[in-house]
Design a protein around this motif. Structure first.
Motif, mmCIF file in Angstrom:
data_model
loop_
_atom_site.group_PDB
_atom_site.id
_atom_site.type_symbol
_atom_site.label_atom_id
_atom_site.label_comp_id
_atom_site.label_asym_id
_atom_site.label_seq_id
_atom_site.Cartn_x
_atom_site.Cartn_y
_atom_site.Cartn_z
ATOM 1 N N VAL A 24 0.845 -1.199 0.000
ATOM 2 C CA VAL A 24 0.000 0.000 0.000
ATOM 3 C C VAL A 24 0.873 1.240 0.000
ATOM 4 O O VAL A 24 2.022 1.211 0.427
ATOM 5 N N LYS A 25 0.296 2.318 -0.493
ATOM 6 C CA LYS A 25 1.001 3.582 -0.378
ATOM 7 C C LYS A 25 0.896 4.065 1.073
ATOM 8 O O LYS A 25 1.837 4.577 1.640
ATOM 9 N N HIS A 26 -0.284 3.878 1.651
ATOM 10 C CA HIS A 26 -0.451 4.159 3.066
ATOM 11 C C HIS A 26 -1.645 3.367 3.562
ATOM 12 O O HIS A 26 -2.462 2.910 2.763
ATOM 13 N N SER A 27 -1.743 3.166 4.880
ATOM 14 C CA SER A 27 -2.893 2.438 5.410
ATOM 15 C C SER A 27 -3.216 2.938 6.806
ATOM 16 O O SER A 27 -2.358 3.517 7.478
ATOM 17 N N TYR A 28 -4.461 2.710 7.190
ATOM 18 C CA TYR A 28 -4.937 3.169 8.493
ATOM 19 C C TYR A 28 -5.694 2.043 9.174
ATOM 20 O O TYR A 28 -6.417 1.301 8.511
ATOM 21 N N LEU A 29 -5.542 1.953 10.475
ATOM 22 C CA LEU A 29 -6.463 1.179 11.287
ATOM 23 C C LEU A 29 -7.166 2.224 12.144
ATOM 24 O O LEU A 29 -6.536 2.879 12.975
ATOM 25 N N VAL A 30 -8.451 2.426 11.900
ATOM 26 C CA VAL A 30 -9.158 3.517 12.564
ATOM 27 C C VAL A 30 -9.424 3.135 14.022
ATOM 28 O O VAL A 30 -9.986 2.074 14.301
ATOM 29 N N LYS A 31 -8.982 3.974 14.942
ATOM 30 C CA LYS A 31 -9.152 3.650 16.356
ATOM 31 C C LYS A 31 -10.120 4.602 17.061
ATOM 32 O O LYS A 31 -10.529 4.362 18.182
ATOM 33 N N ASP A 32 -10.433 5.701 16.390
ATOM 34 C CA ASP A 32 -11.318 6.679 17.019
ATOM 35 C C ASP A 32 -12.218 7.246 15.924
ATOM 36 O O ASP A 32 -11.733 7.758 14.911
#
Lengths: 187, 591
Positions: free
Chosen positions: B153-161
């Motif tokens: 991936v170019k970037h990734s997120y795990l949403v925590k809020d």
């Protein structure tokens, strides 16, 4: 194979471009960001010799210092890919400029007799190390300096029986002046 | 607790569209799923490809509510969703969006994400995740999506809020299309989509990633211009970067002004009109003789938006051995990665070309074409001595002939989407392209199964264009489940199967490099593709004789139906020319 003396200048290994690199990375202090950086090394089968991460004066950013062995071209490529990461603010190949490198080691060493204890204290004195704990038959020493210094002291302690060592890995920062100072050699 | 949250949210939000229309601010904060869908709409999304599951139920609930603003296309396999989003993105230049559930949904999407990563396709892929408290417990349908997708991936997120959700979506869209585009994954745990977003926050401004708008170094531009003037045997080697930057007009202008030949890579096809006099055809392993010889003999190689891929260079030591290299690329990590350029320039193709064109106005270069007469003489010799060709037969349809006929029937205007393999190379060789984004292929990852779903996405993105998927019988069977998606949404999907009963490219390599030991490449036991098409409710057609070809193609293409055209082609045709992997391009095998 008997014992042969090879003059130190003779190296029979194939020539290699592998060398030690110290890379300093300023990256967001967020979950997963370190994995991204480390992944660039593991994807190439590159071992990270040491890695240390700590907070910086910038809130939300950490500085990560990585020491690795590898050919210059590949390390250069890793640095470029690293600086492409969204949460990386700065990547520096510290090794290319005059810099200060330090690491700290804790050494658990046997010190069973008073003589041994005295010998160890002499070594501690010479290396400007510290005794941080002691029992009837053991001592724990704290040493800091560049990698060679820590290596050398541990080597000198081995005859006494080194039970355990723990090392922080290297942190590095570029020098203020562009000169290679004498102090570097003293350490 | 989670259920309770959801209930509150649903009760309060039974008619959010009414709120919008009456311009009344909702009294209660929206839940995460609504924040997400609204953020997508805000970022210009009207098309989503996806497949629901437990972890994304709240999101799908909102998709249902917002169905008049965003259309969701239900694929039959998550790989199809991501490829469709890729096709949509590649054809339109917009960001493609896919939505999948946790666990298997996410792992099925990985192939598509990796494909987008290697071909720099702007994507936002939203994956569901198990509720936050369950993460790390080996919960049902839990995988570490963040970890699995990390290297692709170019970037990734795990949403925590939930309060950061909108900011994350905004940044994801920015990252996906800025600089060197790529896929961005947003992993959203189920509880986050149920939480109420009461205090939306921005991401820390320090994190905001700005592509450094570098001022192009005047002296570098000047050096480049001078090289143009002094070089005796220059050639442009252009890649996907020219297409991505929409720089084909500038490219054309520059090449015409300087009368320098152009050779596109597989990804660069369409970035320069194929039929143009200056275009020598594709470069690399299956490129034209003229292109490969011209690069080998060049004294100046101007590489724009390329990465010196091994399928292009072959053996590095013999790739343009005598040439000075100018390398223009948006990604610093591409410059000098494989070949160290004499003049590096980090910039997107359009910015760089505009600067060069401007600078060139101050130069006198009328005499240049005359100076390069000798060069063009040699190039034309190579062109004429070994043109791309095939031997026609009376009994069998030659695969090259299918592409030629397709070109005639479509007047050269179709958007051509390919799968991966022999047919891909023939399509690249025999379908002259007119413009950027007319050629959609899986170049970097080489994903079999890309063609059909990508064509579906492209057809949705460009409803005015005819989109034709050219696939092999092997790749077709990897993602043919998406035919029904096309049927369901009345997408005019056109698929031409080049059916040779083999995994053709592998068979060719076994023939040429493994003493004809045809190990596990025989696909002669295949379903009847016409019947299969009919089972799906699509138009199924078949051509087996050269005489039928044109008629069958016309019957399949000149309507709005989903058409699957099974073209039975000669079984053991090989793609020529070929430079063996890692070989010297001068040693290319011509037939």
């Amino acid at each position: 194979m008997g014992r042969h003396f090879f003059p130190p200048t003779t190296d029979h290994r194939p020539p290699t471009t592998e060398m030690r690199h110290t890379i300093s990375i300023l990256l967001a202090n967020e979950a997963g960001e370190l994995s991204r950086v480390v992944g660039l090394f593991s994807a190439r089968g590159y071992n990270i010799e040491t890695i240390s991460v700590g907070k910086t004066i910038l809130p939300n950013f950490s500085r990560c210092t990585i020491v690795t062995e590898g050919d210059e071209k590949t390390v250069d490529q890793i640095i470029k890919q690293c600086s492409r990461l969204a949460r990386v603010r700065e990547v520096k190949a510290v090794t290319t400029l005059p810099h200060i490198e330090r690491e700290m080691g804790l050494v658990d060493v046997n010190a069973k007799t008073p003589t041994e204890r005295q010998d160890i204290l002499n070594i501690v004195d010479i290396f400007r190390a510290k005794v941080v704990d002691m029992s009837h038959d053991k001592m724990i020493l704290e040493i800091s300096g560049n990698k060679d210094k820590v290596d050398t002291m541990i080597e000198l302690l081995k005859p006494f029986g080194v039970n355990e060592t723990a090392r922080t890995g290297c942190v590095a920062i570029n020098r203020l002046s562009p000169f290679e100072p004498i102090e570097n050699n003293r350490d | 607790m989670e259920v309770q949250n959801m209930k509150t949210a649903t009760e309060t939000y039974s008619k959010p569209i009414a709120f919008e229309s009456q311009n009344i601010q909702p009294q209660v904060a929206p839940r995460g799923a609504e924040v997400l869908v609204r953020a997508l709409i805000k970022n210009g999304v009207d098309t989503i490809f996806g497949l629901p599951g437990g972890a994304v139920l709240h999101i799908y609930d909102e998709i249902w509510r917002y169905r008049d603003q965003v259309t969701h296309y239900l694929v039959r396999h998550e790989q199809g969703a991501v490829h469709a989003a890729e096709g949509y993105a590649k054809a339109t230049g917009k960001v493609g969006v896919a939505l999948v559930t946790s666990g298997p949904g996410a792992t099925n999407a990985v192939t598509g994400i990796a494909d987008a990563f290697l071909d720099s396709v702007p994507l936002v892929v939203i994956t569901g995740q198990v509720p936050s408290p369950l993460i790390g417990t080996d919960a049902f349908q839990e995988v570490d999506t963040f970890g699995i997708t990390l290297p692709v991936v170019k970037h990734s997120y795990l949403v925590k809020d939930v309060n950061y959700l909108e900011a994350i979506v905004d940044e994801a869209f920015h990252l996906a299309q800025s600089g060197k585009p790529g896929p961005v994954v947003i992993d959203v745990p189920k509880d986050i989509t149920a939480h109420l977003c009461e205090n939306p926050k921005k991401l820390h401004e320090d994190f905001l990633f700005e592509e450094k708008e570098k001022n192009l170094d005047e002296s570098t531009i000047e050096k480049i211009c001078e090289k143009f003037l002094s070089a005796k045997q220059p050639i442009f080697y252009i890649g996907g970067g020219v297409v991505t930057a929409d720089a084909s007009a500038e490219m054309l202008q520059l090449a015409e002004k300087l009368q320098i030949p152009v050779t596109p890579t597989l990804m660069g096809l369409g970035g320069f009109p194929s039929a143009h006099d200056l275009c020598l055809g594709m470069l690399g392993m299956h490129g034209t003789y003229a292109s490969n010889m011209a690069v080998a003999e060049s004294d100046l190689l101007i590489a724009i938006g390329v990465r010196f891929d091994d399928r292009v260079t072959g053996k590095l030591a013999t790739f343009a051995p005598n040439a000075e290299v100018i390398h223009i690329d948006i990604a610093a990590s591409n410059i000098g990665k494989i070949r160290k350029p004499q003049i590096p320039l980090q910039a997107d193709a359009k910015t760089a070309l505009l600067a060069i064109l401007k600078k060139l106005e101050t130069y006198e270069f009328d005499s240049m074409t005359a100076k390069r007469g000798e060069w063009w003489h040699r190039i034309n010799n190579w062109r004429n001595s070994v043109p791309l060709s095939c031997e026609y037969s009376e009994n069998e349809i030659k695969p090259q002939q299918v592409i030629e006929e397709l070109h005639r029937v479509t007047n050269g205007d179709a958007i051509v989407v390919t799968d991966v393999g022999q047919h891909q190379m023939w399509a690249a060789q025999f379908y002259p392209l007119k413009r950027s984004r007319q050629w959609l292929t899986s170049g970097g990852l080489g994903t079999m199964g890309f063609g059909l779903p990508a064509a579906m996405g492209a057809a949705l993105g460009c409803p005015k264009d005819l989109v034709v998927a050219v696939v092999g019988d092997g790749g077709f069977q990897m993602t043919n489940q998406e035919i029904i998606t096309a049927i369901q949404y009345k997408i005019p999907l056109k698929v031409i199967i080049m059916n040779n009963g083999y995994l053709g490219m592998v068979r060719q390599w076994q023939e040429m490099f493994y003493d004809r030991a045809y190990s596990e490449v025989d696909l002669s036991i295949s379903p009847d593709f016409v019947k299969l098409a009919e089972a799906y409710g699509a138009l199924g057609l078949r051509a087996t004789k050269p005489g039928e070809l044109r008629e069958v193609l016309e019957a399949g293409l000149n309507n709005d139906k989903v058409a699957i055209i099974d073209v039975v082609v000669s079984k053991e045709e090989n793609v020529f020319p070929i430079v063996p992997a890692g070989g010297n391009s001068r040693d290319m095998i011509l037939k």
